[in-house]
Structures are given as C-alpha cells and as structure tokens.
Design a protein around this motif. Structure first.
Motif, short mmCIF file in Angstrom:
data_model
loop_
_atom_site.label_atom_id
_atom_site.label_comp_id
_atom_site.label_asym_id
_atom_site.label_seq_id
_atom_site.Cartn_x
_atom_site.Cartn_y
_atom_site.Cartn_z
N MET A 139 0.85 -1.19 0.00
CA MET A 139 0.00 0.00 0.00
C MET A 139 0.88 1.24 0.00
N ALA A 140 0.57 2.17 -0.87
CA ALA A 140 1.37 3.39 -0.98
C ALA A 140 0.49 4.59 -1.31
N THR A 141 0.90 5.74 -0.83
CA THR A 141 0.30 7.00 -1.26
C THR A 141 1.16 7.51 -2.40
N VAL A 142 0.53 7.82 -3.53
CA VAL A 142 1.25 8.28 -4.71
C VAL A 142 0.72 9.66 -5.09
N THR A 143 1.63 10.62 -5.22
CA THR A 143 1.27 11.99 -5.59
C THR A 143 1.80 12.25 -6.99
N PHE A 144 0.88 12.59 -7.89
CA PHE A 144 1.20 12.91 -9.28
C PHE A 144 1.04 14.42 -9.48
N GLU A 145 2.10 15.10 -9.82
CA GLU A 145 1.98 16.50 -10.21
C GLU A 145 1.27 16.55 -11.57
N PRO A 146 0.71 17.72 -11.97
CA PRO A 146 0.01 17.78 -13.26
C PRO A 146 0.83 17.13 -14.38
N LYS A 147 0.16 16.32 -15.18
CA LYS A 147 0.69 15.56 -16.31
C LYS A 147 1.54 14.36 -15.90
N GLY A 148 1.77 14.16 -14.60
CA GLY A 148 2.50 12.99 -14.13
C GLY A 148 1.64 11.74 -14.26
N ARG A 149 2.27 10.61 -14.57
CA ARG A 149 1.49 9.39 -14.79
C ARG A 149 2.38 8.15 -14.72
N THR A 150 1.73 7.00 -14.56
CA THR A 150 2.43 5.73 -14.60
C THR A 150 2.65 5.33 -16.05
N ASN A 151 3.50 4.33 -16.25
CA ASN A 151 3.54 3.62 -17.53
C ASN A 151 2.31 2.72 -17.58
N TRP A 152 2.04 2.16 -18.73
CA TRP A 152 1.08 1.07 -18.83
C TRP A 152 1.63 -0.06 -17.95
N HIS A 153 0.75 -0.76 -17.25
CA HIS A 153 1.20 -1.86 -16.41
C HIS A 153 0.03 -2.78 -16.05
N THR A 154 0.35 -3.94 -15.48
CA THR A 154 -0.65 -4.88 -15.01
C THR A 154 -0.27 -5.36 -13.61
N HIS A 155 -1.28 -5.86 -12.90
CA HIS A 155 -1.07 -6.50 -11.59
C HIS A 155 -1.82 -7.83 -11.62
N VAL A 156 -1.11 -8.92 -11.39
CA VAL A 156 -1.75 -10.24 -11.37
C VAL A 156 -2.88 -10.27 -10.34
#
Length: 130
Positions: free
Chosen positions: A36-53
């Motif tokens: 479990m994590a808190t993730v802060t994205f500044e404007p236009k910030g994003r993850t890559n495409w990804h999957t979780h089993v």
C-alpha cells in the motif's frame, strides 16, 4: 508510526512520466499480505502502462486525475473515487493536465502478485482525452 500524508520519495523514472512521489505505507515484509502506498502525481505525471496479477485498488484522496484500461477511453477520477482495477488488466493512471492527483494504491494478495511494467503512456495517448 508512519504518515500517509508525506510525499515520500521520487518515483522511479523507468516506470513513471513527469513528477511523481511515492510514500510506501504498508510493506509486505511487515507481515501484511498487501502493498500500500500513497502516490502523488503533479500535473501531467502518470504511470507507464502496467498490469497487476492480483489487481489493484485506488482511493483518490486529492485532486483530479485520469485512469485508462487498454482499449477503453480515459476516465476522469477525482477525490472520493474508488477505482477497482481487475486482475491482469493493462492500465495506467495519473494526474490531469492542470491539477495534481493523489491516491492510495493497494495491491492485495501481494505474495501472489506480479506487477508487469510496460511502455510509457505517450503524449498522444495521454492527450486523447480532449
């Protein structure tokens, strides 16, 4: 005792675009079968495409962002939303163009999970919301 409010450390640039911060709140090695994590994205910030089993659950706690599953349109997500991402579904999430977005990300059944990081979300894909 830890705080989920702190920004944490810069997210790895191999898996994120833009300015993103990750604060790991609960680690599997602490005896819990979750990550479990808190993730802060500044404007236009994003993850890559990804999957979780094991799938993933996002609790949006601040701002406005985007969530997209492969082959579907981008969805706007905002404070108060709970996003339930099905197992092994290719997706990405991040901040909107003009506002930051903060979420708590939960990966259940962590001992069975495998996160597969894929290609970055292109600017054309990201901008397709317009």
């Amino acid at each position: 005792m830890a705080s989920f409010i702190e920004k944490g450390t810069p997210a790895p640039t191999a898996y994120f675009t833009g300015t993103v911060w990750v604060n790991i709140n609960v680690k599997p090695d602490e005896g819990y079968n979750i990550n479990m994590a808190t993730v802060t994205f500044e404007p236009k910030g994003r993850t890559n495409w990804h999957t979780h089993v094991s799938g993933q659950i996002l609790f949006v706690i601040e701002g406005t962002g985007y969530y997209q599953e492969k082959g579907k349109p981008i969805e706007v997500i905002q404070k108060g939303d709970v996003v339930k991402i099905p197992k092994s579904v290719e997706h990405w999430h991040g901040a909107s163009h003009e506002r930051l977005m903060r979420h708590i990300a939960l990966v259940p059944d962590y001992d069975k999970d495998k996160t597969e990081w894929l290609q970055p979300v292109s600017d054309d894909e990201y901008n397709s919301i317009f």
